[in-house]
Write an enzyme that holds these catalytic residues in place. Structure first.
Site, mmCIF file in Angstrom:
data_model
loop_
_atom_site.group_PDB
_atom_site.id
_atom_site.type_symbol
_atom_site.label_atom_id
_atom_site.label_comp_id
_atom_site.label_asym_id
_atom_site.label_seq_id
_atom_site.Cartn_x
_atom_site.Cartn_y
_atom_site.Cartn_z
ATOM 1 N N THR A 195 -3.181 17.022 7.063
ATOM 2 C CA THR A 195 -4.554 16.551 7.103
ATOM 3 C C THR A 195 -5.426 17.572 7.819
ATOM 4 O O THR A 195 -4.942 18.291 8.688
ATOM 5 C CB THR A 195 -4.536 15.214 7.878
ATOM 6 O OG1 THR A 195 -3.872 14.250 7.069
ATOM 7 C CG2 THR A 195 -5.908 14.718 8.245
ATOM 8 N N ASP A 226 -5.627 6.262 8.647
ATOM 9 C CA ASP A 226 -6.568 6.303 9.770
ATOM 10 C C ASP A 226 -7.781 7.187 9.518
ATOM 11 O O ASP A 226 -8.858 6.964 10.069
ATOM 12 C CB ASP A 226 -5.853 6.847 11.013
ATOM 13 C CG ASP A 226 -5.325 8.253 10.757
ATOM 14 O OD1 ASP A 226 -4.490 8.422 9.840
ATOM 15 O OD2 ASP A 226 -5.780 9.199 11.438
ATOM 16 N N THR A 245 -4.938 13.219 13.801
ATOM 17 C CA THR A 245 -3.962 13.463 12.737
ATOM 18 C C THR A 245 -2.605 12.939 13.179
ATOM 19 O O THR A 245 -2.316 12.877 14.377
ATOM 20 C CB THR A 245 -3.874 14.968 12.392
ATOM 21 O OG1 THR A 245 -2.770 15.171 11.499
ATOM 22 C CG2 THR A 245 -3.674 15.844 13.607
ATOM 23 N N GLY A 248 -0.859 7.540 10.288
ATOM 24 C CA GLY A 248 -2.074 6.744 10.306
ATOM 25 C C GLY A 248 -1.907 5.345 10.864
ATOM 26 O O GLY A 248 -2.788 4.843 11.567
#
Ligand code: ASP
Length: 337
Positions: A195, A226, A245, A248
């Protein structure tokens, strides 16, 4: 740029540290033995994106524009799990998510479940600016993107061969995973992508945060992580901007990004103290974040093996790193502010 803060504005002395920027390309169980040919392109992209963000801040671009610009670049890089290079759902599809937030106004926009939008972070910004809402998902988000003329592409633009392989491995192991955690050694011995996120503050204390992801390998279709959840993966207010990160589900339970701001406000801690406190509260191995404060402090804690990350501050400091030990300092010439 003048501070747009109407209340709680920091004094000149409190803002003495100037602009700052931090970005990440994912946190996880990244082996220190990561092959050079896997590590180098990611570090190079982080360095290039950092330079881009620094130049934009020096050119007095608003932090909101800076974080969008940097995250777009990271989305365009297939080495990271966002935009082109997003990991695949259990159905072999791409479902991307993103969120952007302005600290002073607390305006924010978020998107989930898009499969054709080239830069989900820019769609999140359009949602923030052109709808009465904050968060759009799936068909409605796709339709809105087309209505607004946001750039779209065929599936083949997003799906890489490596991610097809990763999904196969994840299915074989019957697990949903962040890429780096898998012990499986197909894909040339690694699957380290992640991410992406960026946070920035200018010299007047204006803050912004942006995060974008393809989510987890082999996630259920329709799963929301998230990243797009305001206060979990992404948050900014007048005190700080945070992009998280990791896994999530853990980050949502801990409301990681908002908690950093809350701990600063309610416990009176510095950004570094607050960020460390919050990351320590998440079960080990599951989260990391990058954050900047209104006075230009930077924090990049993680409780995983490593986190792809980079930062720079107006006083000339910069770094690009993955683990604790191998941090390259003064990565860019930051002397001419
Ligand atoms: N936090 C992301 C998610 O759970 C994954 C990541 O940070 O790599 O969707």
């Amino acid at each position: 740029m003048p501070c747009r803060c109407l209340t709680d504005c920091l004094s000149e002395e409190e803002r003495e540290m100037g602009w700052a920027i931090a970005l990440h390309g994912g946190a996880g169980d990244i082996p220190v033995t990561l092959a050079e040919e896997r590590r180098a392109p990611r570090e190079a992209t982080l360095g290039r994106c950092l330079s881009l963000g620094v130049a934009a801040l020096k050119a007095n671009q608003a932090p909101l524009d800076v974080v969008e610009l940097v995250v777009r670049e990271l989305e365009n890089c297939p080495h990271f799990n966002a935009g082109k290079g997003s990991v695949l759902t259990t159905k072999g599809t791409v479902e991307m998510e993103a969120c952007i937030m302005d600290g002073i106004t607390k305006n924010c926009g978020a998107v989930s479940g898009v499969s054709t939008v080239v830069n989900p972070i820019s769609l999140a910004r359009v949602i923030m600016e052109k709808t009465p809402h904050i968060y759009l998902g799936f068909d409605g988000a796709e339709a809105f993107a087309r209505e607004q003329g946001v750039e779209v592409a065929e599936t083949s633009h997003f799906i890489t061969q490596e991610n097809v392989e990763r999904l196969k491995q994840a299915k074989g192991a019957n697990r949903v995973q962040i890429d780096y955690t898998q012990p499986i050694s197909a894909v040339n011995g690694d699957s380290q992508i992640g991410t992406v996120g960026c946070v920035a503050v200018d010299g007047a204390g204006n803050l912004a945060a942006a995060t974008s992801t393809g989510g987890l390998v082999n996630k259920m279709a329709g799963r929301i992580g998230d990243t797009p959840v305001v206060g979990a993966g992404t948050y900014a207010n007048h005190l700080c901007a945070v992009s998280a990160t990791g896994k999530g589900e853990f980050i949502i339970r801990a409301t990681v990004a908002r908690d950093v701001a809350a701990v600063m406000e309610y416990k009176g801690l510095s950004l570094k103290e607050a960020a460390t406190y919050v990351i320590d509260s998440v079960p080990k191995g599951n989260a990391g974040l990058v954050a900047v404060s209104a006075n230009g402090e930077v924090a990049m804690p993680y409780n995983t093996t490593g986190m792809f990350r980079a930062c720079a501050t107006e006083d000339g400091y910069s770094e690009v790193g993955i683990w604790d030990t191998e941090v390259e300092h003064n990565f860019i010439d930051n002397s001419k502010s």
